[in-house]
Design a protein around this motif. Structure first.
Motif, PDB file in Angstrom:
ATOM      1  N   ARG A  35       0.822  -1.218   0.000  1.00  0.00           N
ATOM      2  CA  ARG A  35       0.000   0.000   0.000  1.00  0.00           C
ATOM      3  C   ARG A  35       0.854   1.267   0.000  1.00  0.00           C
ATOM      4  NH1 ARG A  35      -2.724   0.288   4.580  1.00  0.00           N
ATOM      5  NH2 ARG A  35      -1.986  -1.626   5.572  1.00  0.00           N
ATOM      6  N   ALA A  69       2.043   1.316  -3.995  1.00  0.00           N
ATOM      7  CA  ALA A  69       1.018   1.573  -5.019  1.00  0.00           C
ATOM      8  C   ALA A  69       0.912   3.049  -5.399  1.00  0.00           C
ATOM      9  CB  ALA A  69      -0.330   1.024  -4.559  1.00  0.00           C
ATOM     10  N   LEU A 103      -7.619   2.259  -2.384  1.00  0.00           N
ATOM     11  CA  LEU A 103      -7.056   1.015  -1.893  1.00  0.00           C
ATOM     12  C   LEU A 103      -7.968   0.363  -0.866  1.00  0.00           C
ATOM     13  CD1 LEU A 103      -3.299   2.016  -1.337  1.00  0.00           C
ATOM     14  CD2 LEU A 103      -4.306   0.865  -3.304  1.00  0.00           C
ATOM     15  N   ASP A 130      -7.838   1.080   3.081  1.00  0.00           N
ATOM     16  CA  ASP A 130      -6.808   2.111   3.173  1.00  0.00           C
ATOM     17  C   ASP A 130      -7.320   3.471   2.723  1.00  0.00           C
ATOM     18  OD1 ASP A 130      -4.574   3.775   1.825  1.00  0.00           O
ATOM     19  OD2 ASP A 130      -3.405   2.330   2.996  1.00  0.00           O
ATOM     20  N   ALA A 146      -4.610  -0.326  -7.307  1.00  0.00           N
ATOM     21  CA  ALA A 146      -5.524  -0.828  -6.291  1.00  0.00           C
ATOM     22  C   ALA A 146      -5.638  -2.344  -6.357  1.00  0.00           C
ATOM     23  CB  ALA A 146      -6.899  -0.186  -6.466  1.00  0.00           C
ATOM     24  N   ALA A 155      -2.205  -3.786  -4.772  1.00  0.00           N
ATOM     25  CA  ALA A 155      -2.131  -3.678  -3.319  1.00  0.00           C
ATOM     26  C   ALA A 155      -3.238  -4.476  -2.642  1.00  0.00           C
ATOM     27  CB  ALA A 155      -2.206  -2.208  -2.901  1.00  0.00           C
ATOM     28  N   GLY A 156      -4.433  -4.469  -3.226  1.00  0.00           N
ATOM     29  CA  GLY A 156      -5.535  -5.213  -2.635  1.00  0.00           C
ATOM     30  C   GLY A 156      -5.311  -6.706  -2.658  1.00  0.00           C
ATOM     31  N   CYS A 190     -13.249   0.282   1.482  1.00  0.00           N
ATOM     32  CA  CYS A 190     -12.040   1.011   1.087  1.00  0.00           C
ATOM     33  C   CYS A 190     -11.702   2.178   2.022  1.00  0.00           C
ATOM     34  CB  CYS A 190     -12.182   1.513  -0.346  1.00  0.00           C
ATOM     35  SG  CYS A 190     -12.278   0.192  -1.561  1.00  0.00           S
TER      36      CYS A 190
END
Length: 447
Positions: free
Chosen positions: A49, A52, A66, A69, A78, A81-82, A444
């Protein structure tokens, strides 16, 4: 008549989805968000995160936030990182025949693309996208395992399903979906799963690169980039896995859920020692040795003294020891304190993994293990061979899935936010545009 995968994807509508498929998608939505919540607390997720926004800033495709986040990035960022966040805790849904996982790539990728490029999508529309991604991912995975010599991570075949479903989400034609699948397959990660099992690190199951590869492929195909054919979807060697597309649903038959946050190959042994310890009223102090007969790949998990969460995820000995000592394997057993627990380590070192040819032979659509407890007084308590709970024939109940979700999500999100996500996720396909947007927003927001 056999339906081509691209025509299936382009034409699939909510009304075509069996209720059992929708039930599975609702459970997977809830389950994945619970794992994402606890995953967001890990070092692995924190790194992804942070990176990204550095390299995947929002562009003209639109802005996505994210998971767990809230930072604004591109849909590719996204998705990356997800997927790493979900995959950082090995508790998400999976598919035994493919020896891997789809939801950990599909949900972060499709949530990202929906935010960036389909702000008007409602729950029914999102169900169409999810079903497409799961069904094509599972079938591509089956073909890949049947035709490739190496055992590749889930990122390799989820890239195909994410690409095709992403092209559908963007309003692509069957031909654009076909090319997206080819691009996703060609550029998706062909990472070696056994490398991460032998040497556990943060690379995990490859979905952290499979998801963004699929998202990138979808946008490329929309702009006219070509990449067909995807051999996992169109190659002659894989025909048998596509014959019943549209009538049979791998999504229904092959999706499993985890009771414990570690590799599923450890789960039959965990269930076995839990039940034996309770049935015989045993204390961990009585245990001299634990013998586990299982299939070859599982014996390579080992993990007698994991130093971190990555090594814990790809272990059998330590999680089994934790179950014997503490009677549970949950979030607390992932902590640094648990990894240093002297009694868990003592029992873990006494676990023997035995490579059993018969277990290897039968561990195709199931994962088998047989456990014997050897006590300090010389007695041996032997259990029958087992497969894990959570498969279609031994399903976790809705109550068990919900309990697991709250155990993972409540300490991170708070009971109120976690409860709101659960209420919406469990009937996401009935939500209108504004209600569905609220669900994505809740998923999110920062932890």
């Amino acid at each position: 008549m056999v339906v081509r995968f691209d025509e299936f994807a382009a034409g699939l509508r909510y009304e075509d989805l069996p209720e059992q498929a929708l039930w599975t998608l609702r459970r997977s939505f809830l389950d994945t968000m619970g794992v994402a919540a606890i995953g967001a607390t890990t070092e692995l997720s924190g790194i992804a995160r942070r990176v990204a926004p550095m390299i995947f800033g929002a562009g003209t495709a639109g802005q996505a936030r994210l998971l767990m986040d809230g930072q604004p990035v591109s849909p590719v960022g996204a998705a990356m990182a997800g997927a790493f966040t979900v995959d950082s805790i090995d508790a998400h849904d999976g598919t035994t025949p493919c020896k891997g996982h789809a939801g950990s790539a599909i949900f972060p990728a499709m949530i990202a693309m929906a935010q960036a490029s389909a702000p008007d999508i409602d729950g029914k529309g999102f169900a169409e996208i999810l079903a497409t991604a799961y069904e094509l991912s599972y079938r591509a995975g089956l073909v890949q395992h049947a035709t490739c010599a190496d055992y590749h991570t889930s990122g390799a075949w989820t890239a195909v399903g994410v690409a095709a479903a992403g092209a559908k989400l963007l309003g692509g034609s069957a031909e654009q979906i076909r090319h997206a699948a080819g691009i996703g397959e060609y550029h998706g990660p062909r990472s070696q799963m056994m490398r991460c099992i032998d040497h556990p690190t943060m690379v995990r199951d490859g979905v952290g690169w499979g998801a963004p590869s699929g998202v990138t492929a979808a946008y490329l195909a929309r702009e006219g980039f070509t990449g067909a054919p995807a051999l996992t979807c169109e190659g002659e060697d894989g025909d048998a896995f596509w014959q019943d597309l549209g009538t049979g649903w791998r999504l229904i038959d092959h999706t499993h859920y985890k009771a414990y946050p570690c590799c599923r190959w450890a789960h039959p042994s965990l269930d076995s020692v839990r039940d034996m310890m309770q049935a015989h009223n045993l204390s961990h102090e009585q245990i001299e040795r634990v013998d586990i007969r299982t299939f070859h790949y599982a014996t390579r998990l080992a993990g007698h003294e994991p130093a971190n969460q990555d090594e814990f995820s790809y272990a059998i000995a330590f999680p089994v020891a934790a179950m014997i000592v503490r009677g549970q394997v949950g979030v607390d057993e992932l902590s640094p304190e648990a990894l240093r627990d002297p009694e868990i380590l003592r029992v873990s070192r006494a676990v023997q993994l035995i490579d059993d040819p018969e277990m290897t032979r039968i561990s195709t659509d199931k994962r088998w293990a047989q456990v014997t407890l050897v006590l300090k007084d010389g007695r041996q308590i032997e259990d029958d061979p087992r497969t894990p709970r959570g498969d279609a024939d031994l399903p976790l109940s809705n109550a068990e899935i919900l309990c697991k979700y709250h155990a993972l999500a409540d300490p991170v999100l708070g009971a109120e936010r976690a409860g709101q996500i659960a209420e919406l996720a469990l009937h996401f396909d009935s939500l209108n545009r504004d209600e569905f947007s609220r669900l994505l927003s809740l998923c999110c927001q920062p932890i």
